[in-house]
Design a protein around this motif. Structure first.
Motif, short mmCIF file in Angstrom:
data_model
loop_
_atom_site.label_atom_id
_atom_site.label_comp_id
_atom_site.label_asym_id
_atom_site.label_seq_id
_atom_site.Cartn_x
_atom_site.Cartn_y
_atom_site.Cartn_z
N ARG A 103 0.81 -1.21 0.00
CA ARG A 103 0.00 0.00 0.00
C ARG A 103 0.85 1.27 0.00
N GLY A 104 1.96 1.26 0.70
CA GLY A 104 2.77 2.46 0.79
C GLY A 104 3.71 2.67 -0.38
N GLN A 105 3.84 1.66 -1.22
CA GLN A 105 4.84 1.71 -2.29
C GLN A 105 4.55 2.80 -3.31
N ASP A 106 3.27 3.06 -3.59
CA ASP A 106 2.90 4.04 -4.62
C ASP A 106 2.22 5.26 -4.02
N ARG A 107 2.51 5.56 -2.76
CA ARG A 107 1.83 6.66 -2.08
C ARG A 107 2.04 7.99 -2.81
N GLU A 108 3.29 8.26 -3.20
CA GLU A 108 3.59 9.54 -3.84
C GLU A 108 2.88 9.64 -5.19
N LEU A 109 2.85 8.54 -5.92
CA LEU A 109 2.18 8.53 -7.22
C LEU A 109 0.67 8.74 -7.05
N ILE A 110 0.09 8.12 -6.04
CA ILE A 110 -1.34 8.25 -5.79
C ILE A 110 -1.69 9.68 -5.38
N GLU A 111 -0.87 10.27 -4.52
CA GLU A 111 -1.14 11.65 -4.10
C GLU A 111 -1.03 12.60 -5.29
N SER A 112 -0.06 12.37 -6.16
CA SER A 112 0.06 13.20 -7.36
C SER A 112 -1.14 13.01 -8.26
N PHE A 113 -1.62 11.76 -8.37
CA PHE A 113 -2.80 11.47 -9.18
C PHE A 113 -4.02 12.21 -8.63
N LEU A 114 -4.21 12.18 -7.31
CA LEU A 114 -5.36 12.85 -6.71
C LEU A 114 -5.31 14.37 -6.95
N ARG A 115 -4.13 14.97 -6.87
CA ARG A 115 -4.01 16.41 -7.14
C ARG A 115 -4.42 16.72 -8.57
N ARG A 116 -3.95 15.89 -9.50
CA ARG A 116 -4.31 16.11 -10.90
C ARG A 116 -5.80 15.79 -11.13
N TYR A 117 -6.32 14.79 -10.43
CA TYR A 117 -7.74 14.44 -10.51
C TYR A 117 -8.60 15.66 -10.17
N GLN A 118 -8.23 16.35 -9.10
CA GLN A 118 -9.01 17.50 -8.66
C GLN A 118 -8.81 18.71 -9.57
N SER A 119 -7.60 18.89 -10.07
CA SER A 119 -7.35 20.05 -10.92
C SER A 119 -7.97 19.91 -12.30
N LEU A 120 -8.12 18.66 -12.78
CA LEU A 120 -8.69 18.43 -14.10
C LEU A 120 -10.16 18.07 -14.05
N ASP A 121 -10.78 18.15 -12.85
CA ASP A 121 -12.19 17.84 -12.70
C ASP A 121 -12.47 16.39 -13.10
N GLY A 122 -11.64 15.48 -12.61
CA GLY A 122 -11.92 14.07 -12.79
C GLY A 122 -10.99 13.35 -13.72
N LEU A 123 -10.48 12.21 -13.26
CA LEU A 123 -9.74 11.26 -14.08
C LEU A 123 -10.37 9.89 -13.87
N SER A 124 -9.83 8.88 -14.54
CA SER A 124 -10.33 7.52 -14.40
C SER A 124 -9.38 6.69 -13.55
N VAL A 125 -9.93 5.78 -12.75
CA VAL A 125 -9.09 4.87 -11.98
C VAL A 125 -8.19 4.07 -12.92
N ASP A 126 -8.68 3.75 -14.11
CA ASP A 126 -7.85 3.05 -15.09
C ASP A 126 -6.58 3.83 -15.40
N GLN A 127 -6.69 5.15 -15.40
CA GLN A 127 -5.51 5.96 -15.71
C GLN A 127 -4.46 5.85 -14.60
N LEU A 128 -4.91 5.71 -13.36
CA LEU A 128 -3.96 5.47 -12.27
C LEU A 128 -3.30 4.11 -12.43
N LEU A 129 -4.09 3.08 -12.75
CA LEU A 129 -3.52 1.75 -12.91
C LEU A 129 -2.51 1.73 -14.07
N ASN A 130 -2.80 2.47 -15.12
CA ASN A 130 -1.84 2.55 -16.24
C ASN A 130 -0.52 3.14 -15.78
N SER A 131 -0.58 4.19 -14.95
CA SER A 131 0.66 4.83 -14.51
C SER A 131 1.44 3.94 -13.55
N VAL A 132 0.73 3.19 -12.69
CA VAL A 132 1.42 2.26 -11.79
C VAL A 132 2.09 1.15 -12.60
#
Length: 380
Positions: free
Chosen positions: A315-344
């Motif tokens: 769970r802690g291995q991708d913490r920084e990537l997830i936090e970055s994803f959430l910031r971009r999620y909020q700034s772009l008014d929504g992303l897809s969970v699939d897009q997070l899985l692609n980046s991981v």
């Protein structure tokens, strides 16, 4: 006869220890992991009198499709199950008990469709039937497909063959057997039509992106869901000469016998209807559904989803990537969970992980491609 759930239900080998006791009325627990020695018929109370249906005779249980389950949810492992909000678990359990469809709304890409797969896997209800909706979808396309042109062509070819052999009686087969063309050879039940067959346990049906359909589709679907069945006119016309006709259904290599052209369920299916909120639905339709709105995911939920799909990661291995994803999620008014899985996945295959402000590192350049607003990716 259904019995009340035990006060201390058995613990699945896939479930973690937890200090919080589950409410006794929860049949679905939200783990998304199959429960051993579980049979929904043992714990699901009888349907309300106004939601009982008399279809029959009962069909064999549906096939499993673990490959598709794994693609959508990740493998069924001993890993900690994905956390689900309490309101989601309660909505599923209420829909199961009331035999009502679950109308699931929320931003695109948030995981609305995967709810059907979590329920099917945990409650061991077999393969999920899926009916994708677009602007050209009508009710019949969800119930069955019929090809009258192919049937007419085959009958014409058989008649021509008989004439070529000089057989005025229509027997094209030299052995004397009359060439037959069953209407069942040209008809196939679709996802909704298959879900309403008389199974002893509910089939799971996903009606995906329902708000993309025609304005009349909701009212048309409402009639079928209230009746718990439908009629196939092409078969009803033949009930005096062929009272039972075998037709293919929406499960691989499976068929069902339809009597007098009428299909009616025995156990009302568990139906997940997803909507991105592109338009409202008629009040009569909404009254007959239970509504669930999925909020934006939290960092903990996203970490759970990542671990479910990448069982070798913590769970802690991708913490920084997830936090970055959430910031971009909020700034772009929504992303897809699939897009997070692609980046991981990219990070797990060797692309250097550095989510800092530098625009020059490889991952940041790739993330600009992967983490696009959904409207830019053509998803809305």
């Amino acid at each position: 006869m259904a019995t009340s759930p035990p006060s201390s239900p058995e613990r699945s080998e896939h479930e973690p220890e937890t200090d919080a006791p589950r409410p006794a009325w929860w049949i679905y627990r939200g783990t998304g992991q199959p429960r051993p020695y579980f049979d929904l018929a043992d714990v699901l109370p009888p349907a309300p009198p106004w939601r009982r249906f008399d279809g029959g005779p009962p069909l064999a249980p549906p096939p499993d499709d673990e490959a598709e389950m794994t693609r959508v949810l990740g493998p069924a492992t001993r890993a900690q199950p994905v956390y689900r909000p309490q309101e989601e678990i309660e909505a599923v359990n209420a829909a199961l008990r009331l035999r009502r469809p679950l109308l699931v709304t929320g931003p695109p890409g948030i995981g609305k469709s995967s709810l059907a797969y979590r329920v099917a896997r945990e409650l061991k209800l077999g393969r999920v039937l899926r009916w994708p909706i677009n602007s050209r979808t009508d009710l019949r396309s969800g119930l069955y497909e019929y090809d009258p042109i192919a049937r007419i062509n085959d009958i014409s070819m058989a008649a021509a063959g008989a004439r070529a052999l000089g057989r005025e009686d229509g027997r094209a087969d030299p052995a004397g057997r009359r060439a037959t063309h069953s209407v069942g050879d040209y008809l196939r039940l679709a996802a909704l039509g298959t879900a309403l067959l008389p199974y002893t346990r509910p089939r799971v049906l996903l009606i995906d992106e329902f708000d993309k359909g025609d304005l009349d589709l909701a009212n048309d679907l409402l009639d079928v869901l209230e009746a718990g069945g439908y009629q196939i006119p092409e078969l009803s016309r033949l009930r005096s000469t062929a009272p039972e006709i075998t037709v293919p259904i929406d499960d691989p290599d499976r068929t069902a016998r339809i009597r007098h052209g009428m299909v009616r369920c025995a156990a009302f299916p568990f139906i997940v209807i997803t909507s991105n909120g592109e338009r409202p639905f008629p009040p009569a339709f909404r009254r007959r559904c239970l509504e669930l709105h999925l909020a934006e995911p939290t960092a903990e939920q996203l970490a759970d989803i990542v671990v479910a799909h990448f069982t070798d990661r913590t769970r802690g291995q991708d913490r920084e990537l997830i936090e970055s994803f959430l910031r971009r999620y909020q700034s772009l008014d929504g992303l897809s969970v699939d897009q997070l899985l692609n980046s991981v996945y990219l990070a797990s295959t060797g692309v250097p992980v550095d989510t800092g402000s530098s625009e020059d590192n490889s991952l940041n350049r790739v993330l600009k491609l992967v983490w696009q607003r959904l409207t830019e990716a053509g998803r809305e």
